[in-house]
Motif scaffolding. Structure first.
Motif, PDB file in Angstrom:
ATOM      1  N   UNK A 304       0.860  -1.187   0.000  1.00 26.96           N
ATOM      2  CA  UNK A 304       0.000   0.000   0.000  1.00 26.96           C
ATOM      3  C   UNK A 304       0.896   1.235   0.000  1.00 26.96           C
ATOM      4  N   UNK A 305       0.744   2.079  -1.011  1.00 31.57           N
ATOM      5  CA  UNK A 305       1.624   3.250  -1.148  1.00 31.57           C
ATOM      6  C   UNK A 305       0.927   4.548  -0.789  1.00 31.57           C
ATOM      7  N   UNK A 306      -0.375   4.506  -0.691  1.00 36.76           N
ATOM      8  CA  UNK A 306      -1.125   5.750  -0.602  1.00 36.76           C
ATOM      9  C   UNK A 306      -1.862   5.843   0.732  1.00 36.76           C
ATOM     10  N   UNK A 307      -1.659   6.972   1.402  1.00 38.71           N
ATOM     11  CA  UNK A 307      -2.221   7.157   2.742  1.00 38.71           C
ATOM     12  C   UNK A 307      -3.529   7.958   2.655  1.00 38.71           C
ATOM     13  N   UNK A 308      -4.533   7.330   2.068  1.00 43.75           N
ATOM     14  CA  UNK A 308      -5.821   8.012   1.860  1.00 43.75           C
ATOM     15  C   UNK A 308      -6.933   7.278   2.587  1.00 43.75           C
ATOM     16  N   UNK A 309      -7.925   8.025   3.030  1.00 48.52           N
ATOM     17  CA  UNK A 309      -9.108   7.386   3.608  1.00 48.52           C
ATOM     18  C   UNK A 309      -9.780   6.548   2.531  1.00 48.52           C
ATOM     19  N   UNK A 310     -10.404   5.404   2.814  1.00 50.19           N
ATOM     20  CA  UNK A 310     -10.656   4.885   4.142  1.00 50.19           C
ATOM     21  C   UNK A 310      -9.505   4.057   4.736  1.00 50.19           C
ATOM     22  N   UNK A 311      -8.490   3.676   3.914  1.00 44.97           N
ATOM     23  CA  UNK A 311      -7.404   2.871   4.488  1.00 44.97           C
ATOM     24  C   UNK A 311      -6.449   3.736   5.302  1.00 44.97           C
ATOM     25  N   UNK A 312      -6.295   5.004   4.958  1.00 39.80           N
ATOM     26  CA  UNK A 312      -5.336   5.887   5.623  1.00 39.80           C
ATOM     27  C   UNK A 312      -5.983   7.153   6.130  1.00 39.80           C
ATOM     28  N   UNK A 313      -5.239   8.304   6.046  1.00 42.54           N
ATOM     29  CA  UNK A 313      -5.800   9.492   6.699  1.00 42.54           C
ATOM     30  C   UNK A 313      -6.043  10.704   5.797  1.00 42.54           C
ATOM     31  N   UNK A 358       5.611  15.196  -3.835  1.00 39.25           N
ATOM     32  CA  UNK A 358       5.785  16.407  -3.034  1.00 39.25           C
ATOM     33  C   UNK A 358       5.354  16.219  -1.580  1.00 39.25           C
ATOM     34  N   UNK A 359       4.856  15.046  -1.231  1.00 41.70           N
ATOM     35  CA  UNK A 359       4.469  14.824   0.165  1.00 41.70           C
ATOM     36  C   UNK A 359       4.573  13.336   0.480  1.00 41.70           C
ATOM     37  N   UNK A 360       5.644  12.997   1.193  1.00 42.91           N
ATOM     38  CA  UNK A 360       5.908  11.574   1.442  1.00 42.91           C
ATOM     39  C   UNK A 360       5.020  10.991   2.548  1.00 42.91           C
ATOM     40  N   UNK A 361       4.194  11.846   3.189  1.00 43.24           N
ATOM     41  CA  UNK A 361       3.224  11.286   4.128  1.00 43.24           C
ATOM     42  C   UNK A 361       1.932  10.890   3.406  1.00 43.24           C
ATOM     43  N   UNK A 362       1.818  11.303   2.148  1.00 42.91           N
ATOM     44  CA  UNK A 362       0.625  10.940   1.368  1.00 42.91           C
ATOM     45  C   UNK A 362       0.944   9.783   0.421  1.00 42.91           C
ATOM     46  N   UNK A 363       2.103   9.871  -0.255  1.00 44.36           N
ATOM     47  CA  UNK A 363       2.479   8.792  -1.184  1.00 44.36           C
ATOM     48  C   UNK A 363       3.821   8.203  -0.733  1.00 44.36           C
ATOM     49  N   UNK A 364       3.802   6.919  -0.451  1.00 41.56           N
ATOM     50  CA  UNK A 364       4.987   6.230   0.048  1.00 41.56           C
ATOM     51  C   UNK A 364       5.729   5.544  -1.107  1.00 41.56           C
ATOM     52  N   UNK A 365       6.813   4.877  -0.767  1.00 40.40           N
ATOM     53  CA  UNK A 365       7.633   4.227  -1.804  1.00 40.40           C
ATOM     54  C   UNK A 365       7.540   2.701  -1.679  1.00 40.40           C
ATOM     55  N   UNK A 366       7.985   2.026  -2.724  1.00 39.67           N
ATOM     56  CA  UNK A 366       8.004   0.558  -2.676  1.00 39.67           C
ATOM     57  C   UNK A 366       8.952   0.066  -1.583  1.00 39.67           C
ATOM     58  N   UNK A 367      10.055   0.790  -1.391  1.00 38.89           N
ATOM     59  CA  UNK A 367      11.025   0.385  -0.365  1.00 38.89           C
ATOM     60  C   UNK A 367      10.452   0.578   1.031  1.00 38.89           C
ATOM     61  N   UNK A 368       9.734   1.688   1.220  1.00 37.55           N
ATOM     62  CA  UNK A 368       9.148   1.963   2.533  1.00 37.55           C
ATOM     63  C   UNK A 368       7.658   2.244   2.380  1.00 37.55           C
ATOM     64  N   UNK A 369       6.888   1.205   2.164  1.00 37.39           N
ATOM     65  CA  UNK A 369       5.453   1.409   1.929  1.00 37.39           C
ATOM     66  C   UNK A 369       4.701   1.721   3.221  1.00 37.39           C
ATOM     67  N   UNK A 370       3.487   2.175   3.054  1.00 40.62           N
ATOM     68  CA  UNK A 370       2.630   2.426   4.225  1.00 40.62           C
ATOM     69  C   UNK A 370       2.261   1.093   4.875  1.00 40.62           C
ATOM     70  N   UNK A 371       2.020   0.097   4.043  1.00 45.52           N
ATOM     71  CA  UNK A 371       1.699  -1.255   4.523  1.00 45.52           C
ATOM     72  C   UNK A 371       2.349  -2.229   3.557  1.00 45.52           C
TER      73      UNK A 371
END
Ligand code: FES
Length: 573
Positions: A304-313, A358-371
């Motif tokens: 999971x790379x994207x920190x969006x509702x409903x899975x994220x914030x 432009x915002x690594x709290x919204x879009x993560x990377x494959x190396x360091x994904x959100x999940x």
């Protein structure tokens, strides 16, 4: 040198006979000049605008912008309406009408003198329905996604459309919210034009069409109210004219590779479970073999790379500012299929090389994904012989392996009547079983699978329980919710045979869902089962019930699978 393919529209407008005269003459009442009928590509703008579909309420304006682009590129635009499916108003559920709207789209395209199609879409079902219809004709087609609303704010807090719906009961019970509080929240939630602003079904569908290669790169994440949305709409108008000249049809873009890319992308963005049903139905129309297990095999190991509702914030507006889907697709490049073509004539994997996050709290990377692993898990077992699904990224970790006693509701009405009765024998370990909400049973397979927990457990602080059903779940919702159980209860699937107190075992890691009763007992219950009376005796609903496929096959009507192409051999007279 290859012979230049003549335009389909010339069959209507190119004739020197009586019918050529008729086809041109009546259009002349709009004041069109001679050169409108001299071999220019004719583009149909298929508009799902409706005042009853507020998410698409801006699409009349957008159609005018698309027309500008078509005219600039030397094409001729004709806008036409199709049945619009507004998620928040239609009863009993828009899903009942998705296939009807697809038939409207298909026949409207085929019957008219059109060479290329622009689909103007937004609210959940308006994307899959029109795309299914367009696939069954297979002309050059481009999608203009209407875009999400701007982020809402309520009493200082960011608030997502849709997400608030699932908090209403909790807010009433725990915080004493009044009608006035909710009235204030209503306007805060729906702050601008556009569709739901979480990664709910509408944003999932928009991301899906971009990942399939059907929008200009970067189009899907732009909010509806942003001026760049209109810019891209105009460019889409220009591009569809070129696509007609290049004869770049849907079937050249919608290959098996494109569908695989859409599944991988959906996992990375934490998209809705509704994607499964719609993508399967779209694949069926264009002739690509896509099965329920493919979603698990291709998507469940994708991070999971994207920190969006409903899975994220965060919300879609934040996603756009962070770089949007282009950043995700660039990041996913090592996982994506290289040969999938897009509407701009380039490969999907070559379209996003310049994207910047432009915002690594919204879009993560494959190396360091959100999940580490997201996607959708496909379950099998005696409770779902043809499959069921769960979205692990929206579920509670402690419930992913769980055995509990069934608390059974035979229908939504039964659920509403009894869920808050003080004597209901239910605790946080129970499994809520909801029957009669599948494609044939409801009918239309509504988004009710994530039913609210009982009031008494909410007051005890319980926030999630295992819930299983043959229905769907809104893309804006979350919870440990097993959905799309197939075969559905109305057709006599094992779900129909579950009784209060039976033990149900869910094991997401092992991908199993089982009813723990002896085989003999199961066979006896099956033999004693009688089907419920049909809920419709006439009209479209009867046709739907008679012909709708089960969820694992995309819930299309059985006779709509595949396409009939764009040829019409008989003229008006
Ligand atoms: Fe239209 Fe959510 S209600 S997209």
């Amino acid at each position: 040198m290859a012979k230049k393919k003549s335009l389909r529209s010339s069959e209507w407008f190119g004739g020197a006979d009586k019918m050529g005269f008729v086809h041109r003459s009546w259009l002349r009442n709009q004041g069109y000049p001679d050169d409108y009928f001299n071999g220019k590509p004719v583009i149909g703008i298929c508009n799902t605008w409706s005042e009853l579909t507020p998410c698409n309420g801006h699409l009349r304006d957008f159609a005018e912008v698309v027309k500008r682009g078509i005219l600039e590129a030397g094409g001729v635009p004709f806008e036409f309406p199709v049945m619009s499916l507004g998620e928040t108003l239609m009863r009993p559920t828009t899903m009942l009408f998705r296939n009807l709207a697809s038939m409207d789209t298909e026949e409207s395209i085929r019957a008219n003198p059109l060479d290329g199609i622009v689909l103007l879409t937004g609210c959940d079902k308006t994307t899959p329905s029109t795309l299914m219809g367009a696939c069954s004709v297979d002309l050059p087609t481009i999608v203009v996604p209407g875009g999400p609303m701007l982020s809402g704010r309520f009493r200082g807090e960011k608030i997502g459309s849709g997400s608030m719906n699932w908090m209403i009961k909790e807010k009433q019970q725990k915080e004493g919210y009044t009608a006035a509080d909710f009235t204030e929240a209503e306007v805060c939630v729906a702050r601008s034009i556009g569709h739901c602003n979480t990664m709910g079904t509408a944003s999932t569908m928009a991301s899906m069409v971009e990942a399939l290669g059907l929008t200009l790169p970067g189009f899907s994440s732009i909010p509806a109210a942003d001026s760049r949305k209109k810019l891209y709409a105009q460019l889409s108008g220009r591009r569809i004219v070129e696509m007609v000249r290049e004869d770049l049809t849907l079937s050249q873009i919608l290959t098996r590779e494109a569908f695989e890319n859409a599944i991988i992308t959906n996992a990375a963005v934490g998209g809705s479970t509704n994607l499964i049903i719609h993508l399967t139905a779209i694949a069926g129309r264009i002739g690509v073999d896509l099965k329920l297990p493919d979603f698990d095999a291709l998507g469940s190991k994708v991070p999971l790379l994207v920190n969006l509702k409903p899975s994220g914030k965060h919300l879609m507006e934040d996603f756009f500012y962070a770089g949007g889907l282009p950043v995700v697709l660039k990041e996913l490049k090592p996982l994506l299929r290289e040969n999938a073509l897009t509407v701009n004539g380039k490969k999907l994997t070559n379209n996003y090389n310049e994207a910047v996050c432009y915002d690594t709290d919204v879009i993560y990377t494959l190396e360091q994904p959100l999940q580490k692993e997201a996607g959708i898990a496909v379950l099998k077992g005696n409770l779902c012989e043809n499959g069921a699904v769960i979205k692990p990224s929206a579920a509670s970790q402690h419930l992913m392996k769980h055995t509990g006693k069934a608390v059974v509701f035979e229908s939504m009405e039964d659920y509403h009547e009894r869920i808050d009765t003080p004597g209901l024998d239910i605790d946080k370990n129970s499994v809520i079983v909801l029957k009669g909400v599948g494609p044939k049973g409801y009918p239309g397979m509504p988004e009710v699978g994530n039913v609210d927990l009982p009031k008494k457990l909410i007051l005890e602080g319980v926030t999630d329980m295992v819930r299983i059903s043959d229905g769907r779940m809104s893309g804006t919702a979350a919870g440990t919710v097993v959905l799309h159980i197939s075969p559905e209860s109305t057709t006599g699937g094992t779900l129909a045979l579950v009784r209060n107190g039976d033990l149900i075992a869910l094991d997401v890691e092992k991908r199993t869902l089982n009813l723990l009763i002896p085989e003999k007992e199961l066979a006896d219950r099956k033999a004693a089962w009688t089907p419920p009376a049909p809920v419709a005796e006439r009209g479209y609903v009867k046709m739907y019930i008679d012909h709708v496929e089960q969820a694992d096959k995309g819930a299309d009507l059985d006779f709509l699978t595949g396409g009939s192409g764009s040829t019409v051999t008989r003229d008006l007279h």
